[in-house]
Design a protein around this motif. Structure first.
Motif, PDB file in Angstrom:
ATOM      1  N   VAL A 197       0.838  -1.199   0.000  1.00  0.00           N
ATOM      2  CA  VAL A 197       0.000   0.000   0.000  1.00  0.00           C
ATOM      3  C   VAL A 197       0.874   1.251   0.000  1.00  0.00           C
ATOM      4  N   GLY A 198       1.982   1.189   0.741  1.00  0.00           N
ATOM      5  CA  GLY A 198       2.888   2.330   0.777  1.00  0.00           C
ATOM      6  C   GLY A 198       3.472   2.633  -0.586  1.00  0.00           C
ATOM      7  N   ALA A 199       3.916   1.590  -1.274  1.00  0.00           N
ATOM      8  CA  ALA A 199       4.483   1.787  -2.612  1.00  0.00           C
ATOM      9  C   ALA A 199       3.439   2.385  -3.543  1.00  0.00           C
ATOM     10  N   LEU A 200       2.210   1.887  -3.429  1.00  0.00           N
ATOM     11  CA  LEU A 200       1.129   2.397  -4.265  1.00  0.00           C
ATOM     12  C   LEU A 200       0.869   3.869  -3.974  1.00  0.00           C
ATOM     13  N   LEU A 201       0.812   4.203  -2.674  1.00  0.00           N
ATOM     14  CA  LEU A 201       0.557   5.590  -2.290  1.00  0.00           C
ATOM     15  C   LEU A 201       1.658   6.501  -2.789  1.00  0.00           C
ATOM     16  N   PHE A 202       2.903   6.027  -2.650  1.00  0.00           N
ATOM     17  CA  PHE A 202       4.039   6.828  -3.079  1.00  0.00           C
ATOM     18  C   PHE A 202       3.877   7.203  -4.545  1.00  0.00           C
ATOM     19  N   PHE A 203       3.490   6.205  -5.357  1.00  0.00           N
ATOM     20  CA  PHE A 203       3.270   6.477  -6.775  1.00  0.00           C
ATOM     21  C   PHE A 203       2.093   7.419  -6.959  1.00  0.00           C
ATOM     22  N   ALA A 204       0.989   7.151  -6.219  1.00  0.00           N
ATOM     23  CA  ALA A 204      -0.233   7.917  -6.431  1.00  0.00           C
ATOM     24  C   ALA A 204      -0.084   9.357  -5.965  1.00  0.00           C
ATOM     25  N   ILE A 205       0.851   9.610  -5.033  1.00  0.00           N
ATOM     26  CA  ILE A 205       1.044  10.980  -4.576  1.00  0.00           C
ATOM     27  C   ILE A 205       2.093  11.686  -5.419  1.00  0.00           C
ATOM     28  N   ARG A 206       3.178  10.958  -5.750  1.00  0.00           N
ATOM     29  CA  ARG A 206       4.315  11.646  -6.365  1.00  0.00           C
ATOM     30  C   ARG A 206       4.045  12.061  -7.805  1.00  0.00           C
ATOM     31  N   ALA A 207       3.432  11.185  -8.607  1.00  0.00           N
ATOM     32  CA  ALA A 207       3.235  11.541 -10.018  1.00  0.00           C
ATOM     33  C   ALA A 207       2.354  12.785 -10.165  1.00  0.00           C
ATOM     34  N   PRO A 208       1.173  12.848  -9.512  1.00  0.00           N
ATOM     35  CA  PRO A 208       0.386  14.078  -9.631  1.00  0.00           C
ATOM     36  C   PRO A 208       1.077  15.281  -8.997  1.00  0.00           C
ATOM     37  N   TYR A 209       1.848  15.037  -7.925  1.00  0.00           N
ATOM     38  CA  TYR A 209       2.504  16.169  -7.263  1.00  0.00           C
ATOM     39  C   TYR A 209       3.425  16.916  -8.227  1.00  0.00           C
ATOM     40  N   TYR A 210       4.287  16.154  -8.908  1.00  0.00           N
ATOM     41  CA  TYR A 210       5.219  16.805  -9.835  1.00  0.00           C
ATOM     42  C   TYR A 210       4.468  17.554 -10.929  1.00  0.00           C
ATOM     43  N   ILE A 211       3.462  16.891 -11.501  1.00  0.00           N
ATOM     44  CA  ILE A 211       2.765  17.492 -12.642  1.00  0.00           C
ATOM     45  C   ILE A 211       1.997  18.735 -12.201  1.00  0.00           C
ATOM     46  N   LEU A 212       1.221  18.599 -11.113  1.00  0.00           N
ATOM     47  CA  LEU A 212       0.420  19.736 -10.675  1.00  0.00           C
ATOM     48  C   LEU A 212       1.304  20.892 -10.218  1.00  0.00           C
ATOM     49  N   ALA A 213       2.359  20.572  -9.462  1.00  0.00           N
ATOM     50  CA  ALA A 213       3.229  21.642  -8.972  1.00  0.00           C
ATOM     51  C   ALA A 213       3.829  22.409 -10.141  1.00  0.00           C
ATOM     52  N   GLU A 214       4.300  21.686 -11.148  1.00  0.00           N
ATOM     53  CA  GLU A 214       4.954  22.396 -12.249  1.00  0.00           C
ATOM     54  C   GLU A 214       3.959  23.161 -13.107  1.00  0.00           C
ATOM     55  N   ILE A 215       2.709  22.693 -13.173  1.00  0.00           N
ATOM     56  CA  ILE A 215       1.714  23.456 -13.922  1.00  0.00           C
ATOM     57  C   ILE A 215       1.304  24.697 -13.136  1.00  0.00           C
ATOM     58  N   LEU A 216       1.031  24.513 -11.840  1.00  0.00           N
ATOM     59  CA  LEU A 216       0.481  25.623 -11.055  1.00  0.00           C
ATOM     60  C   LEU A 216       1.551  26.617 -10.637  1.00  0.00           C
ATOM     61  N   MET A 217       2.790  26.154 -10.433  1.00  0.00           N
ATOM     62  CA  MET A 217       3.835  27.065  -9.974  1.00  0.00           C
ATOM     63  C   MET A 217       4.773  27.442 -11.113  1.00  0.00           C
ATOM     64  N   ASN A 218       4.263  27.381 -12.336  1.00  0.00           N
ATOM     65  CA  ASN A 218       5.019  27.840 -13.497  1.00  0.00           C
ATOM     66  C   ASN A 218       6.407  27.206 -13.587  1.00  0.00           C
ATOM     67  N   GLY A 219       6.408  25.887 -13.638  1.00  0.00           N
ATOM     68  CA  GLY A 219       7.670  25.221 -13.898  1.00  0.00           C
ATOM     69  C   GLY A 219       8.544  24.992 -12.680  1.00  0.00           C
ATOM     70  N   GLN A 220       7.957  25.087 -11.489  1.00  0.00           N
ATOM     71  CA  GLN A 220       8.750  24.825 -10.289  1.00  0.00           C
ATOM     72  C   GLN A 220       8.014  23.840  -9.396  1.00  0.00           C
ATOM     73  N   THR A 221       8.744  22.922  -8.823  1.00  0.00           N
ATOM     74  CA  THR A 221       8.215  22.176  -7.687  1.00  0.00           C
ATOM     75  C   THR A 221       8.799  22.843  -6.446  1.00  0.00           C
ATOM     76  N   PHE A 222       8.430  22.350  -5.270  1.00  0.00           N
ATOM     77  CA  PHE A 222       8.982  22.987  -4.071  1.00  0.00           C
ATOM     78  C   PHE A 222      10.491  22.765  -3.996  1.00  0.00           C
ATOM     79  N   GLY A 223      10.921  21.586  -4.439  1.00  0.00           N
ATOM     80  CA  GLY A 223      12.354  21.320  -4.444  1.00  0.00           C
ATOM     81  C   GLY A 223      13.094  22.258  -5.395  1.00  0.00           C
ATOM     82  N   LYS A 224      12.493  22.482  -6.571  1.00  0.00           N
ATOM     83  CA  LYS A 224      13.135  23.385  -7.540  1.00  0.00           C
ATOM     84  C   LYS A 224      13.153  24.799  -7.008  1.00  0.00           C
ATOM     85  N   ARG A 225      12.076  25.197  -6.303  1.00  0.00           N
ATOM     86  CA  ARG A 225      12.049  26.537  -5.741  1.00  0.00           C
ATOM     87  C   ARG A 225      13.173  26.676  -4.720  1.00  0.00           C
ATOM     88  N   LEU A 226      13.379  25.605  -3.948  1.00  0.00           N
ATOM     89  CA  LEU A 226      14.418  25.611  -2.931  1.00  0.00           C
ATOM     90  C   LEU A 226      15.796  25.836  -3.545  1.00  0.00           C
TER      91      LEU A 226
END
Lengths: 306, 334
Positions: free
Chosen positions: A71-100
């Motif tokens: 379940v953990g592996a599944l969650l990791f996938f289910a959280i990480r893939a949308p996180y990268y895509i949404l962050a880069e769309i909404l924050m104009n090409g930055q994730t929080f790590g990139k902003r850092l």
């Protein structure tokens, strides 16, 4: 004057983009180290989210201990893939790590970053980073042909950004994106703005015929050094440098006036201002001068030094 | 020192325009922190005007100025302003709506020959697997991966196989587990592999799909041999129609990428890849959605529904749903 020897590091990788305004803009390609840090921060962030959800699930007794890993592996996938895509769309090409780490994704063609491009580069990240990464973690249970295949796969994936001059991953190539460092605009004071000692030193046209753009800008960076931020030893060395440079310039241009050792900085400032006015004037008449060897831009003739 | 009294052109140039640059810095900081949408009308207007002024300054400064501090500042300022001015201004809802409404179905319709080809490869593999089993049942052990076979080895009896097909319903936690583990099953890995291997060229993607079909074929043949083909078909149908379609669609996406590498036409391979990726990625997203749906059907549906007829009906209904969506959605919007 002796310019400090140019540092021997790898040449900066520049991306030039022409926006609709027609004035080319330059970006520095992001270094692999900064990208690694950004990636690490993002992974830690999504892992934290996974652990939070897992703790909730565990406390609500919805999953037994045995299923935790799956379940953990599944969650990791289910959280990480949308996180990268949404962050880069909404924050104009930055994730929080990139902003850092001050990075940003930009589109190759100079237009705005499209959601499609963001999706492509992050879906490819799954197969470029996470699938081989997961396989590598479980590599102990792989048969040797599978392990060999995995090594070949990983080395191809690593070779692409390393051999690519613009450091593009496969996902970047497919999406048409670059990862660049965000430039920080800092406006240093204009050295030509404060000529308090204007009358103290007089330079004649033949004094100003010795140097070009390169020497002028080297002198600028010497004068722009922030003396207040230096330690005592560094400040003393800086003053010593100023005195030596002033003496060298005075000798080379044949300056015959008085030059006190204490007045070195004032002398250099007035010289900088006069020399810049002179060179800019000549530039206006189409007689741009690159350096003291009369090199044209990009030319390779003439020895360098002294 | 007054502006007029300063005789150096570049210093005068800088003194005249510096207030505009500083103003741009302030608007820019706000736009970067809260997004362009957070700006008031005046600020948004100012951002555009000041950006163009700064660009003009940069262009002039590159021509006339030898002030390196100024050039570096303007380069950085203009680069950041450019990113803010040309930031994508999308709403997430509209984005998803467009993707589901026209994007994915459109891509599926444009690439239908490839999807059909992928299905053909899969079915061909299944037929070959089936024939191989008929020729010599020992092929089963060669083709079937050990982890997938579970208790269904070559020596399993009819009762053993039936027990797997009609295993009873479990508790909620078991079903969540089953959902998670099926989503992480071999088929997800195969779909990812099949898609990404397409980049390297079509052959690996097609071969993997073909091999997957062979596994299916010998599996069916084993059950047919024990006389329970109908039961196993129903057991497969409830999630298999969706799941196998997902693999075929992932394969079609991979083939589309492979086409770009093999037949780039008049343009560079890299550009051809970029062009074909537009539709291929939509197929990959579609395959991902279908795999999630298949995992739900397998993890929950198959445990709850035990009758073969209902299993087949649900499976076909799911298949028709996908078909209707892909074939009909977003036809008239363009």
């Amino acid at each position: 004057m002796s310019p400090p020897a140019p540092r021997k590091e790898e040449p900066p990788r520049i991306i030039e983009i022409v926006p609709p305004e027609g004035v080319p803009i330059r970006f520095d390609v992001a270094g692999l180290g900064a990208r690694f840090v950004a990636q690490l921060a993002d992974i830690l962030l999504s892992l934290a989210a996974v652990i939070a959800v897992m703790a909730l699930l565990f406390l609500s007794e919805l999953i037994p201990m045995t299923g935790l890993v799956t379940v953990g592996a599944l969650l990791f996938f289910a959280i990480r893939a949308p996180y990268y895509i949404l962050a880069e769309i909404l924050m104009n090409g930055q994730t929080f790590g990139k902003r850092l780490s001050g990075l940003r994704v930009i589109a190759v063609d100079g237009r705005s970053l499209s959601p499609h491009a963001v999706t492509v580069r992050n879906l490819m990240k799954e197969m470029e980073v996470f699938v081989p990464g997961t396989l590598l973690l479980t590599s102990a249970s792989l048969s040797w042909p599978a392990a060999l295949l995995l090594m070949a796969w990983i080395s191809v994936l690593l070779a692409v950004p390393l051999l690519n001059p613009m450091r593009q991953r496969l996902g970047d190539i497919l999406a048409g994106t670059y990862v660049v460092t965000l430039p920080v605009p800092i406006l240093l004071p204009d050295l030509a703005d404060a000529p308090q000692d204007q009358g103290r030193f007089n330079f004649l046209p033949h004094h100003l015929d010795h140097y070009g753009r390169y020497e002028l800008q080297t002198l600028e960076s010497l004068l722009q050094a922030n003396r207040d931020a230096m330690g005592r030893g560094a400040a003393a060395r800086h003053d010593d440098n100023l005195r030596r440079v002033a003496a060298t310039i005075a000798r080379r241009i044949g300056y015959t006036g008085r030059l006190d050792p204490d007045a070195a900085e004032a002398f250099l400032r007035v010289f900088y201002r006069t020399q810049r006015a002179y060179l800019e004037n000549r530039k206006l008449f189409g007689d741009a001068r690159e350096d003291k060897f009369h090199r044209s831009q990009g030319g390779k003739s003439g020895p360098r030094g002294g | 020192m007054s502006v007029a009294g300063n005789l150096i052109r570049s210093a005068r140039f800088r003194a005249e325009r510096e207030p505009d640059w500083r103003a741009l810095e302030i608007v820019l900081a706000k736009a970067e922190r809260h997004g362009v949408g957070a700006l008031s009308f005046e600020e948004a207007h100012a951002l555009g005007t000041l950006y163009r002024k700064a660009m003009a300054s940069l262009s002039t400064a590159r021509e006339i100025s030898l002030d390196r501090a100024l050039l570096a500042y303007l380069e950085a300022l203009c680069a950041r302003a450019y990113l803010a001015v040309y930031a994508p201004q999308q709403r997430l809802g509209g984005l998803l709506g467009r993707l589901l409404g026209t994007g994915i179905p459109g891509a599926a319709r444009r690439l239908w020959p490839l999807i059909l080809a992928a299905y053909a490869i899969l079915i061909l593999g299944a037929v070959v697997g089936y024939m191989l089993f008929l020729a010599d049942p020992l092929w089963y052990q060669t083709v079937m991966p050990a982890d997938l076979a579970g208790g269904r080895g070559l020596n399993a009896s009819r009762e053993d196989l039936l027990a797997v097909i009609y295993s009873g319903e479990g508790s909620a936690s078991d079903q969540l587990m089953a959902f998670a583990s099926t989503l992480f099953s071999r088929n997800t890995q195969i779909a990812i592999l099949v898609f990404s291997l397409g980049v390297l060229a079509c052959i690996p993607a097609a071969a993997l799909t073909f091999f997957n079909g062979m596994v299916l074929g010998v599996f069916l043949a084993l059950h047919a041999d024990r006389g329970i083909l109908g039961d196993v078909l129903a057991w497969l149908a409830i999630h298999g129609i969706t799941e196998l379609s997902a693999i075929a669609i992932a394969c079609a996406g991979g083939l589309h990428l492979g086409q770009a590498v093999l037949f780039p036409g008049e343009i560079r391979r890299r550009d051809a890849l970029r062009r074909n990726a537009r539709d291929a990625v939509k197929l990959a997203i579609l395959a991902g959605m279908m795999l999630v749906a298949a995992a739900i059907l397998e993890g929950f549906g198959r445990q709850l529904v035990q009758s073969p007829g209902a299993r087949i009906a649900i499976g076909i209904a799911a298949g028709l749903f996908w078909l209707a969506w892909l074939a009909l959605s977003g036809r008239r919007t363009r």
